[in-house]
Scaffold this motif. Structure first.
Motif, short mmCIF file in Angstrom:
data_model
loop_
_atom_site.label_atom_id
_atom_site.label_comp_id
_atom_site.label_asym_id
_atom_site.label_seq_id
_atom_site.Cartn_x
_atom_site.Cartn_y
_atom_site.Cartn_z
N GLY A 124 0.81 -1.22 0.00
CA GLY A 124 0.00 0.00 0.00
C GLY A 124 0.84 1.26 0.00
O GLY A 124 0.51 2.23 -0.69
N SER A 125 1.93 1.25 0.76
CA SER A 125 2.76 2.46 0.81
C SER A 125 3.51 2.68 -0.50
O SER A 125 3.69 3.82 -0.93
CB SER A 125 3.73 2.39 1.99
N ILE A 126 3.91 1.60 -1.17
CA ILE A 126 4.55 1.74 -2.48
C ILE A 126 3.55 2.29 -3.49
O ILE A 126 3.86 3.19 -4.27
CB ILE A 126 5.14 0.40 -2.96
N SER A 127 2.32 1.78 -3.45
CA SER A 127 1.28 2.27 -4.34
C SER A 127 1.00 3.75 -4.08
O SER A 127 0.85 4.55 -5.02
CB SER A 127 0.00 1.44 -4.14
N SER A 128 0.94 4.13 -2.82
CA SER A 128 0.70 5.52 -2.46
C SER A 128 1.84 6.42 -2.92
O SER A 128 1.61 7.54 -3.41
CB SER A 128 0.51 5.63 -0.94
N LEU A 129 3.07 5.93 -2.78
CA LEU A 129 4.23 6.71 -3.25
C LEU A 129 4.22 6.85 -4.76
O LEU A 129 4.48 7.94 -5.30
CB LEU A 129 5.54 6.04 -2.79
N GLN A 130 3.88 5.78 -5.48
CA GLN A 130 3.81 5.85 -6.93
C GLN A 130 2.76 6.86 -7.38
O GLN A 130 3.00 7.64 -8.31
CB GLN A 130 3.48 4.47 -7.52
N TYR A 131 1.63 6.88 -6.70
CA TYR A 131 0.58 7.85 -7.01
C TYR A 131 1.08 9.28 -6.75
O TYR A 131 0.85 10.19 -7.56
CB TYR A 131 -0.68 7.57 -6.18
N ALA A 132 1.76 9.47 -5.62
CA ALA A 132 2.26 10.80 -5.28
C ALA A 132 3.27 11.29 -6.31
O ALA A 132 3.26 12.46 -6.69
CB ALA A 132 2.89 10.79 -3.88
N ILE A 133 4.13 10.39 -6.78
CA ILE A 133 5.13 10.76 -7.78
C ILE A 133 4.45 11.06 -9.12
O ILE A 133 4.76 12.06 -9.78
CB ILE A 133 6.18 9.65 -7.93
N ALA A 134 3.50 10.21 -9.52
CA ALA A 134 2.83 10.37 -10.82
C ALA A 134 2.01 11.66 -10.88
O ALA A 134 1.93 12.30 -11.93
CB ALA A 134 1.94 9.17 -11.10
N THR A 135 1.42 12.05 -9.77
CA THR A 135 0.54 13.22 -9.77
C THR A 135 1.19 14.47 -9.19
O THR A 135 0.57 15.54 -9.21
CB THR A 135 -0.75 12.92 -8.98
N GLY A 136 2.39 14.32 -8.64
CA GLY A 136 3.02 15.47 -7.98
C GLY A 136 2.22 15.90 -6.77
O GLY A 136 2.07 17.09 -6.50
N GLU A 137 1.70 14.94 -6.02
CA GLU A 137 0.78 15.19 -4.92
C GLU A 137 1.36 16.17 -3.89
O GLU A 137 2.52 16.08 -3.51
CB GLU A 137 0.45 13.86 -4.22
N ARG A 138 0.51 17.08 -3.50
CA ARG A 138 0.87 18.09 -2.50
C ARG A 138 -0.24 18.20 -1.48
O ARG A 138 -1.38 17.86 -1.75
CB ARG A 138 1.08 19.45 -3.17
N ARG A 139 0.11 18.72 -0.30
CA ARG A 139 -0.90 19.00 0.72
C ARG A 139 -1.63 20.27 0.34
O ARG A 139 -1.03 21.21 -0.18
CB ARG A 139 -0.23 19.21 2.09
N PHE A 140 -2.93 20.31 0.57
CA PHE A 140 -3.70 21.51 0.26
C PHE A 140 -3.66 22.44 1.48
O PHE A 140 -4.43 22.29 2.41
CB PHE A 140 -5.14 21.14 -0.10
N SER A 141 -2.72 23.35 1.47
CA SER A 141 -2.57 24.31 2.55
C SER A 141 -1.87 25.54 1.99
O SER A 141 -1.49 25.58 0.82
CB SER A 141 -1.73 23.70 3.69
N ILE A 142 -1.66 26.52 2.84
CA ILE A 142 -0.96 27.73 2.40
C ILE A 142 0.47 27.38 1.98
O ILE A 142 0.98 27.87 0.99
CB ILE A 142 -0.97 28.79 3.52
N TRP A 143 1.11 26.51 2.73
CA TRP A 143 2.49 26.12 2.45
C TRP A 143 2.57 25.23 1.21
O TRP A 143 3.49 25.33 0.41
CB TRP A 143 3.07 25.43 3.68
N ASN A 144 1.61 24.32 1.03
CA ASN A 144 1.48 23.45 -0.14
C ASN A 144 2.72 22.56 -0.39
O ASN A 144 3.25 22.52 -1.49
CB ASN A 144 1.19 24.31 -1.38
#
Length: 181
Positions: A124-144
């Motif tokens: 699950g963590s590898i899948s989540s990391l792959q998704y984050a890399i593929a989408t450039g995932e960021r936290r939705f906040s002021i700092w982002n």
């Protein structure tokens, strides 16, 4: 350990296993001590946030979120040393009454549940990391901030916990054999 047992442990497959266990334990110690030092970083960041918000009246919006990321890293990095030192929570209603060999038998059965759990968590963590890399995932906040670094650390630490769980299997087998790794 007698000199005969030491010679037997040094060579062959059992010697390789002993080296694996020592290396895994050493890495877990290093990562665990590094994790312990993160407490000071978190405290400093929160103090900096309190000073800038209350005294200077210039709040930094990233401080609390950085502390949350650091706390997640603290938990991830503390897992392997917790396994190594047998410091995890356990219900000792009857376990404490067992002999060392009895405890090793119970632990040898339950460690496979842990290995299964860690395997699923790693997938699950590898899948989540792959998704984050593929989408450039960021936290939705002021700092982002990007979540890729913390998810990468999660993958590495889950892998280290899995390696430590395998080392536990070898330690329990050694206990059942009347040896110590």
């Amino acid at each position: 350990m007698t000199s005969e047992e030491a010679k037997r442990t040094e060579g062959g497959a059992w010697g390789l296993i002993a080296r694996y266990v020592r290396l895994t334990d050493r890495i877990s110690d290093y990562v665990g001590y590094l994790a312990a030092s993160l407490i000071f970083f978190m405290g400093g960041t929160l103090i900096f946030d309190a000073i800038t918000r209350n005294l200077i009246k210039m709040p930094v919006h990233w401080a609390v979120e950085l502390t949350q990321f650091t706390l997640a890293a603290y938990y991830f990095m503390g897992g392997p040393i917790t396994l190594k030192n047998n410091d995890h929570v356990r219900m000792d209603l009857w376990y404490a009454t067992l002999t060392e060999r009895g405890k090793a038998k119970v632990d040898l059965v339950t460690v496979w549940c842990l290995i299964f759990y860690l395997g699923v968590l790693l997938a699950g963590s590898i899948s989540s990391l792959q998704y984050a890399i593929a989408t450039g995932e960021r936290r939705f906040s002021i700092w982002n901030p990007s979540v890729i670094p913390i998810k990468s650390l999660m993958v590495v630490c889950v892998m280290l916990m899995l390696l430590q769980a395998i080392a536990l299997v070898f330690k329990h087998i050694a206990t059942l054999r009347g040896e110590k790794l």
